[in-house]
Enzyme design. Structure first.
Site, PDB file in Angstrom:
ATOM      1  CB  CYS A   1     -19.597  -6.072  64.681  1.00 62.36           C
ATOM      2  SG  CYS A   1     -20.364  -4.455  64.400  1.00 62.36           S
TER       3      CYS A   1
ATOM      4  CB  CYS B   1     -35.998  -5.690  54.365  1.00 58.98           C
ATOM      5  SG  CYS B   1     -35.149  -5.528  55.954  1.00 58.98           S
TER       6      CYS B   1
ATOM      7  CB  CYS C   1     -36.486  -6.006  60.607  1.00 60.14           C
ATOM      8  SG  CYS C   1     -35.580  -7.569  60.610  1.00 60.14           S
TER       9      CYS C   1
HETATM   10 FE1  SF4 Z   1     -20.770  -4.355  62.177  1.00 58.64          FE
HETATM   11 FE2  SF4 Z   1     -22.584  -4.225  60.154  1.00 58.64          FE
HETATM   12 FE3  SF4 Z   1     -20.084  -3.382  59.791  1.00 58.64          FE
HETATM   13 FE4  SF4 Z   1     -20.509  -5.976  60.091  1.00 58.64          FE
HETATM   14  S1  SF4 Z   1     -21.227  -4.725  58.426  1.00 58.64           S
HETATM   15  S2  SF4 Z   1     -18.855  -4.758  61.063  1.00 58.64           S
HETATM   16  S3  SF4 Z   1     -22.228  -5.948  61.546  1.00 58.64           S
HETATM   17  S4  SF4 Z   1     -21.568  -2.511  61.220  1.00 58.64           S
END
Ligand code: SF4
Ligand code: SAM
Ligand code: DTB
Length: 331
Positions: free
Chosen positions: A58, A129, A189
């Site tokens: 990401c 959560c 969420c």
């Molecule tokens: Fe992606 Fe979540 Fe890993 Fe960050 S923690 S790289 S947002 S999958």
């Protein structure tokens, strides 16, 4: 009361974005008042229970092993540390405790440990959560049986822009996880991030995806990108703050009974900008001095902001549309 719709067209949502600012905010505030106490804000605190070295790529995330950030890799936190943090969050005024792990998906062994955390945090009198990445159906059921109230899993952006941000899993994987969470009877969420260089149409498409889910998410976090050095999105042009307010307003209009959370990015926002977000229909925040790995406003600053605005903390399960820790509803 505004109608709850699941058939929004992209043109309709873009038309909301395009309205004069005052007309948009007035409509959003009217919708907000039809469904919620306009002066109540839900308060969640975050804890990273497993930090860094995530296999996913990401582009916004400081925890991805693909990027070169200064973050130290950490192991899954022990139960007593998690409970101590939850107690402190509650003493500080939070009503929900969100635990995040930098995983693509949890292993069953890890899930057992998270289930223990959920049980222990619940026993402290907090809503729970977790956000652990992709889930199998039986894993969602395991969490439900542990008493989990909410599962966070963001769509992040539009289906069209998504491939520019993440290549290690596809949009449909995210929709599948959300369907499993819903099917297990856990409150959903899900939201996204803006300020990643996406277009207004991408923002509208994200809201369309969320609003056209078979049941609206109980909670919709809208994150403003926190730019972290070493991530590919560091240095991207910041979003016009008034466009961020529009995003909140259109989320409110398209998902009238969902809690819309003014999420990451508040540290760089003025009190006045946050006040506009609340006017636009935001009624939840992350509270406490850390998000997962980056900073959030000091609690005292938030308490002062609430006092200035006459805002009070919402009580858990006070809003309409929440399933609580109850069996799945099918609509
Ligand atoms: Fe992606 Fe979540 Fe890993 Fe960050 S923690 S790289 S947002 S999958
Ligand atoms: N690894 C799990 C996953 O991705 O589902 C859970 C943790 S992940 C950090 C949770 C969410 O935090 C992401 O989906 C993203 O929306 C948000 N996020 C991560 N880094 C961010 C950043 N730099 N700025 C704003 N939001 C961010
Ligand atoms: C969400 O939508 N935002 C939170 C929570 N869900 C897990 C995370 C924000 C993370 C911001 C970057 C960081 O602190 O690492």
């Amino acid at each position: 009361m505004s109608a709850i719709r699941h058939d929004w067209t992209i043109e309709e949502i873009e038309a909301q974005f395009d309205r004069p600012f005052n007309d948009l905010l007035f409509a959003a505030q009217q919708t907000h008042r039809a469904h919620f106490d306009p002066n109540a804000v839900q308060i969640s605190s975050l804890l990273s229970i497993k930090t860094g070295a995530c296999p996913e790529d990401c582009a916004y995330c400081p925890q991805s092993a693909h990027h070169h950030t200064e973050l130290e890799r950490e192991r899954l936190l022990p139960l007593d540390e998690v409970v101590a943090e939850a107690r402190a969050a509650k003493a500080n005024g939070a009503t929900r405790f969100c635990m995040g792990a930098a995983w693509r998906n949890p292993t069953d062994r890890n899930l057992d440990r998270v289930a223990e955390m959920v049980e222990a945090v619940r026993a402290e009198g907090l809503e729970t959560c977790v956000t652990l990445g992709m889930l199998e159906a039986r894993q969602a059921e395991r969490l439900k049986n542990a008493g989990l109230d909410y599962y966070n899993h963001n769509l992040d952006t539009s289906p069209e822009f998504y491939g520019k941000i993440i290549t290690t899993r596809v949009y449909q994987d995210r929709l599948d996880t959300l369907a499993r969470v819903r099917e297990a009877g856990i409150n959903v969420c899900t939201g996204g991030i803006v300020g990643m260089g996406e277009s207004r149409r991408d923002r509208a498409r994200l809201l369309q995806q969320l609003a056209n889910l078979p049941q609206h998410p109980e909670s919709v976090p809208i994150n403003n990108l926190v730019q972290v050095e070493g991530t590919p999105l560091h240095g991207v042009e910041a979003l016009d703050p008034l466009e961020f307010v529009r995003m909140i307003a259109v989320a409110r209009l398209t998902m009238p009974t969902s809690h819309v959370r003014l999420s990451a990015g508040r540290l760089d926002m003025s009190d006045e900008l946050q006040a506009l977000c609340f006017l636009a229909g935001a009624n939840s925040i992350f509270y406490g001095e850390k998000l997962l790995t980056t900073d959030n406003p000091e609690s005292q600053r938030d308490q002062a902001l609430f006092r200035r605005l006459g805002i009070h903390a919402a009580q858990p399960h006070s809003a309409q549309g929440e399933t609580g820790n109850a069996p799945a509803r099918h609509t």
